[in-house]
Design a protein around this motif. Structure first.
Motif, PDB file in Angstrom:
ATOM      1  N   ARG A 199      27.805   3.190  12.713  1.00 40.51           N
ATOM      2  CA  ARG A 199      27.281   1.932  12.200  1.00 40.51           C
ATOM      3  C   ARG A 199      26.713   1.039  13.291  1.00 40.51           C
ATOM      4  NH1 ARG A 199      25.029   1.494   8.072  1.00 40.51           N
ATOM      5  NH2 ARG A 199      24.809  -0.617   8.781  1.00 40.51           N
ATOM      6  N   GLU A 200      27.386   1.018  14.423  1.00 34.18           N
ATOM      7  CA  GLU A 200      26.952   0.093  15.472  1.00 34.18           C
ATOM      8  C   GLU A 200      25.673   0.604  16.136  1.00 34.18           C
ATOM      9  OE1 GLU A 200      28.685  -0.803  19.763  1.00 34.18           O
ATOM     10  OE2 GLU A 200      29.945  -1.691  18.199  1.00 34.18           O
ATOM     11  N   LEU A 201      24.686  -0.260  16.193  1.00 30.70           N
ATOM     12  CA  LEU A 201      23.399   0.106  16.780  1.00 30.70           C
ATOM     13  C   LEU A 201      23.186  -0.592  18.118  1.00 30.70           C
ATOM     14  CD1 LEU A 201      21.013  -0.332  13.703  1.00 30.70           C
ATOM     15  CD2 LEU A 201      22.061   1.785  14.495  1.00 30.70           C
ATOM     16  N   ILE A 212      23.256  -9.255  15.582  1.00 33.03           N
ATOM     17  CA  ILE A 212      24.654  -9.576  15.879  1.00 33.03           C
ATOM     18  C   ILE A 212      25.451  -9.810  14.590  1.00 33.03           C
ATOM     19  CG2 ILE A 212      24.145 -10.461  18.178  1.00 33.03           C
ATOM     20  CD1 ILE A 212      24.583 -13.285  17.110  1.00 33.03           C
ATOM     21  N   GLN A 213      24.765 -10.181  13.482  1.00 36.67           N
ATOM     22  CA  GLN A 213      25.454 -10.245  12.196  1.00 36.67           C
ATOM     23  C   GLN A 213      25.969  -8.863  11.805  1.00 36.67           C
ATOM     24  OE1 GLN A 213      26.039 -12.845   9.936  1.00 36.67           O
ATOM     25  NE2 GLN A 213      25.410 -14.208  11.586  1.00 36.67           N
ATOM     26  N   ASN A 214      25.265  -7.831  12.269  1.00 41.90           N
ATOM     27  CA  ASN A 214      25.635  -6.445  11.967  1.00 41.90           C
ATOM     28  C   ASN A 214      26.502  -5.841  13.072  1.00 41.90           C
ATOM     29  OD1 ASN A 214      25.211  -4.362   9.959  1.00 41.90           O
ATOM     30  ND2 ASN A 214      24.050  -3.234  11.501  1.00 41.90           N
ATOM     31  N   ASN A 215      26.923  -6.695  14.030  1.00 45.00           N
ATOM     32  CA  ASN A 215      27.756  -6.271  15.162  1.00 45.00           C
ATOM     33  C   ASN A 215      27.024  -5.298  16.084  1.00 45.00           C
ATOM     34  OD1 ASN A 215      30.222  -6.608  16.541  1.00 45.00           O
ATOM     35  ND2 ASN A 215      30.956  -4.633  15.808  1.00 45.00           N
ATOM     36  N   ASP A 216      25.705  -5.432  16.164  1.00 45.61           N
ATOM     37  CA  ASP A 216      24.904  -4.574  17.041  1.00 45.61           C
ATOM     38  C   ASP A 216      24.708  -5.239  18.403  1.00 45.61           C
ATOM     39  OD1 ASP A 216      24.593  -2.842  14.913  1.00 45.61           O
ATOM     40  OD2 ASP A 216      22.677  -3.696  14.297  1.00 45.61           O
TER      41      ASP A 216
END
Length: 291
Positions: free
Chosen positions: A75-77, A114-118
């Motif tokens: 998930r993390e990009l 950063i909302q997606n923790n990337d």
């Protein structure tokens, strides 16, 4: 600009773009740029219907019973912004200038990431690599990027997209989601570099242009300055032939750019400086999200 003015502009862009990323883009970004890689999770006993290519032969040999590897989506990009800081970004005849819109689009993408923790990183480029900001997480990192977007002064004024694409391909070993934000006014052939970069990474192109890039106004003799080379000349804009030739040059260059994107299977959108970039980004995200 002085420090106080810069801080005010950074804060203004943060308020606008952070709100957009939270309220509008969060879900669309998540579905459009979900992790493309698969990472190992565990092994389990083989079940009917499992793909035999997933069998872990070492574990199978130890237990004398077939086991398969289980993978889950990563998930993390890592998101990279390739930002054009060449001389032509300072042009603005209609609406915002390119520089300001590029900063707002980049900030919106950064806050969405950063909302997606990337993690988010940036490469500023002209006809050389001007600055590399390694990928990191967090609000402070995003604010640093916005300050650089607003206040960075490049050493060169030209554009070489092939150079920055080659640099990114060599420098970043792990697959990443990449946005090229540029007006794509470039006399170099970047097709091969774009094709190689998109095979290794997930590349998306965002063109920011001014409508005066495409069409000369009918205002008589006008002094025209190339912001990338510094050369100038007088042009008779009252001549229909001159205006048609200029428009034809723009159209042919646009078609060449679009052809490169299509052949390399690169998603793209074009945004004029007097348009709302939100619509264009939403359309781009939604198009990717349904694939």
């Amino acid at each position: 600009m002085d420090a106080n003015e810069l801080l005010k502009k950074v804060r203004k862009i943060e308020i606008k773009t952070k709100g957009l990323s939270q309220n509008i883009f969060a879900g669309e970004y998540h579905s459009a740029f979900k992790g493309r890689g698969m990472m190992f999770s565990e092994v389990r006993e083989y079940q009917y219907g499992d793909d035999i290519r997933d069998i872990d032969w070492n574990v199978t040999a130890r237990h004398n019973h077939p086991y398969v590897k289980v993978f889950e989506e990563e998930r993390e990009l890592t998101v990279m912004l390739l930002i054009d800081v060449s001389g032509s970004r300072n042009f603005g005849a209609m609406g915002e200038d390119k520089r300001e819109m590029i900063a707002e689009i980049a900030a919106t993408l950064a806050f969405s990431a950063i909302q997606n923790n990337d993690k988010i990183g940036v490469i500023f480029f002209s006809d050389k690599i001007e600055k590399f900001i390694p990928p990191k997480k967090g609000r402070r990192h995003i604010l640093f990027i916005i300050r650089e977007l607003l206040d960075f002064t490049p050493e060169q004024r030209g554009t070489d997209l092939a150079e920055v694409l080659r640099y990114m391909t060599d420098a970043l070993k792990k697959r990443c989601t990449t946005f090229i934000i540029s007006d794509f006014i470039d006399s170099h052939d970047y097709y091969k570099a774009l094709s190689i970069a998109n095979n290794k990474h997930d590349v998306t192109a965002i063109q920011v242009y001014d409508k005066r890039d495409a069409q000369l106004p009918d205002v008589g003799f006008m002094r025209v300055i190339d912001l990338e080379t510094g050369r100038d000349r007088w042009v008779n804009t009252s001549s229909g032939k001159v205006r048609q030739a200029f428009n034809r040059w723009w159209y042919e260059r646009q078609q060449q750019m679009i052809d490169r994107f299509n052949r390399c299977r690169v998603d793209y959108t074009s945004i004029a400086t007097d348009e709302d970039f939100v619509k264009s980004l939403m359309g781009l995200f939604q198009k990717r999200g349904v694939r």
